[in-house]
Design an enzyme around this catalytic site. Structure first.
Site, short mmCIF file in Angstrom:
data_model
loop_
_atom_site.label_atom_id
_atom_site.label_comp_id
_atom_site.label_asym_id
_atom_site.label_seq_id
_atom_site.Cartn_x
_atom_site.Cartn_y
_atom_site.Cartn_z
N ASP A 1 -10.68 -21.88 0.50
CA ASP A 1 -11.87 -22.09 1.12
C ASP A 1 -11.74 -22.07 2.56
O ASP A 1 -12.65 -22.19 3.43
CB ASP A 1 -12.46 -23.53 0.76
N ASP B 1 -8.71 -10.34 11.75
CA ASP B 1 -7.55 -9.52 11.46
C ASP B 1 -7.21 -9.59 9.85
O ASP B 1 -7.00 -8.39 9.23
CB ASP B 1 -6.38 -9.37 12.42
N GLU C 1 -0.07 -3.62 9.31
CA GLU C 1 0.46 -4.46 10.40
C GLU C 1 0.35 -5.97 9.96
O GLU C 1 1.20 -6.87 10.43
CB GLU C 1 -0.32 -4.24 11.63
N GLU C 2 -0.72 -6.20 9.04
CA GLU C 2 -0.77 -7.89 8.77
C GLU C 2 0.07 -8.13 7.40
O GLU C 2 -0.02 -9.29 7.09
CB GLU C 2 -2.10 -7.82 8.42
N ASP D 1 -3.41 -0.57 11.26
CA ASP D 1 -3.75 -1.72 12.00
C ASP D 1 -5.15 -1.96 11.77
O ASP D 1 -6.07 -1.29 12.39
CB ASP D 1 -3.13 -1.44 13.30
N LEU E 1 -7.24 -4.22 12.48
CA LEU E 1 -8.24 -4.69 13.54
C LEU E 1 -7.50 -4.84 14.93
O LEU E 1 -6.93 -6.23 15.18
CB LEU E 1 -8.91 -6.14 13.38
N ASP E 2 -7.09 -3.87 15.48
CA ASP E 2 -6.35 -4.04 16.77
C ASP E 2 -7.23 -4.82 17.89
O ASP E 2 -8.38 -4.21 17.98
CB ASP E 2 -6.12 -2.55 17.20
N GLU F 1 0.55 2.32 14.77
CA GLU F 1 -0.37 2.62 16.07
C GLU F 1 0.21 4.13 16.82
O GLU F 1 -0.59 5.01 17.00
CB GLU F 1 -0.23 1.29 17.22
#
Length: 401
Positions: free
Chosen positions: A127, A133, A156-157, A175, A177-178, A338
């Site tokens: 929750d 990202d 990348e996460e 990636d 959310l760069d 990237e």
């Protein structure tokens, strides 16, 4: 007077029902629920050339309007095969959901104990709101899994690549959310991705091992790559190895439409993009190069201007269209997620991607999250930059890697 009917694209949820979006909704919205009208599109019948401001007529599809991304990859200029068409359909939908999430007034609740969207001060576990990202990573993972076309996703996460499907023909590195730290101040962000063929020769290995080997392919083996820029417009720029093309999201139809076909980066620009605040940390070669071009004493007699957003996709997008160089001279940017995808795009547009010494796409990754200096830009500018030799920053005093 009768109220006008409002049609909503089912790919957008305002506000998102929960911070764990996208949940288990089907990856691709049913076509029958989307109102498609070329006449409603503000772009209909026009093409914006890669050189900004050059608008010409276009009749590339059956109704005289822009070809959409799905039309282009399916039977238009790319003709990439059914499996890649399906994969791109799912990637496209995932990026629309991320674009909606980034633009939503509720995104500030994600990752914060604000009490909005179920994120109260005592929230924990499932929750608890997640940073954007991480949510973007879950959106892409869900879409790739639902496509049935991806064997491995490396992000990348995530600490390690994820094995998704024994029969999936493709490997996706991303990636999600760069530049996500810039969202609170409305600076552009982006998604970066690269696509490889699955290495069938390692199919006999355990899942973890073959997932890693598939993810560590050289950039020279890329089948396709792209980025999505979330800004005043949402732009998906991609290449399948035959040029670089950009598609802009038309909110009246929910389609990405071809607005920048066959982008050609100018052979030389007049802009350099780098964090000038780190000037005194740079090696001698890089300082001399920057001093030279901004005084107009380089091979280009014009004085260069500095433009730096500190959002890789945004800085690269400008460089791709206007020319020049965008760079981070320290060991900071990731080779797999990237450097390789963006180098593939800039090379397909006639430019060059380099670590300051050698071509990015020739480097064999040895670690999933391997970092390196990155220089991307116009061919002549890049050649001049590399001629200075000592351009890689080896020390990082005063700030974190």
């Amino acid at each position: 007077m009768q109220s006008p009917t409002i049609y909503l694209n089912p790919g957008y949820n305002f506000p998102p029902k929960s911070p764990h979006f996208p949940g288990k909704s089907p990856c691709l919205p049913p076509k029958s629920n989307i109102v498609r009208s070329r006449m409603a599109s503000p772009f209909c019948g026009l093409r914006v050339n890669s050189q900004i401001g050059d608008v010409t007529s276009l009749s590339s599809n059956s109704d005289g309007g822009f070809p959409t991304l799905s039309e282009y990859v399916g039977q238009g200029g790319a003709n990439v095969g059914d499996d890649l068409v399906v994969l791109f359909g799912h990637l496209e939908y995932a990026c629309k959901k991320i674009a909606a999430l980034v633009a939503s007034p509720y995104n500030t609740s994600l990752g914060k104990h604000s009490g909005i969207a179920g994120g109260g001060a005592g929230a924990s576990g499932r929750d608890k709101p997640k940073p954007l990202d991480i949510v973007s990573n879950e959106i892409i993972l869900s879409s790739l899994r639902n496509s049935g076309k991806v064997a491995v996703m490396a992000s990348e996460e995530d600490d390690a690549p994820i094995w998704l499907n024994d029969d999936g023909p493709f490997v996706v590195v991303t990636d999600p959310l760069d530049g996500s730290r810039n969202i609170d101040v409305s600076i552009p962000t982006g998604t970066i991705f690269g696509i490889y063929n699955r290495l069938v020769e390692v199919d006999h290995l355990p899942s973890e091992e073959k997932a890693m080997l598939n993810s560590l392919q050289s950039g020279s083996r890329l089948v396709a790559s792209g980025y999505v820029l979330y800004s005043s417009a949402t732009i998906l720029c991609t290449s399948f190895g035959s040029g670089t093309h950009a598609f802009t999201l038309d909110h009246s139809t929910g389609d990405f439409v071809l607005t920048h076909p066959s982008i050609k980066i100018p052979p030389r620009g007049q802009i350099y993009s780098v964090n000038d605040a780190r000037y005194f940390d740079w090696p001698e070669g890089l300082r001399r190069y920057i001093d030279t071009v901004r005084q107009g004493k380089g091979k280009n007699p014009k004085k260069y201007s500095a433009r730096y957003i500190c959002s890789l996709v945004a800085d690269f997008h400008r460089t791709l269209l206007y020319g020049g160089v965008t760079m981070n001279p320290r060991d900071h940017l990731r080779l797999v997620y990237e450097a390789n995808p963006l180098s593939f795009l800039v090379e397909q547009a006639g430019g060059r991607g380099s670590d300051g010494n050698i071509r990015i796409l020739s480097i064999q990754p040895v670690k999933l999250h391997q970092r390196l200096p990155l220089f991307l830009g116009s061919l002549e500018d890049m050649e001049e930059l590399e001629s200075y030799g000592d351009v890689q920053q080896k020390v990082n005093p005063g700030y974190e890697v």
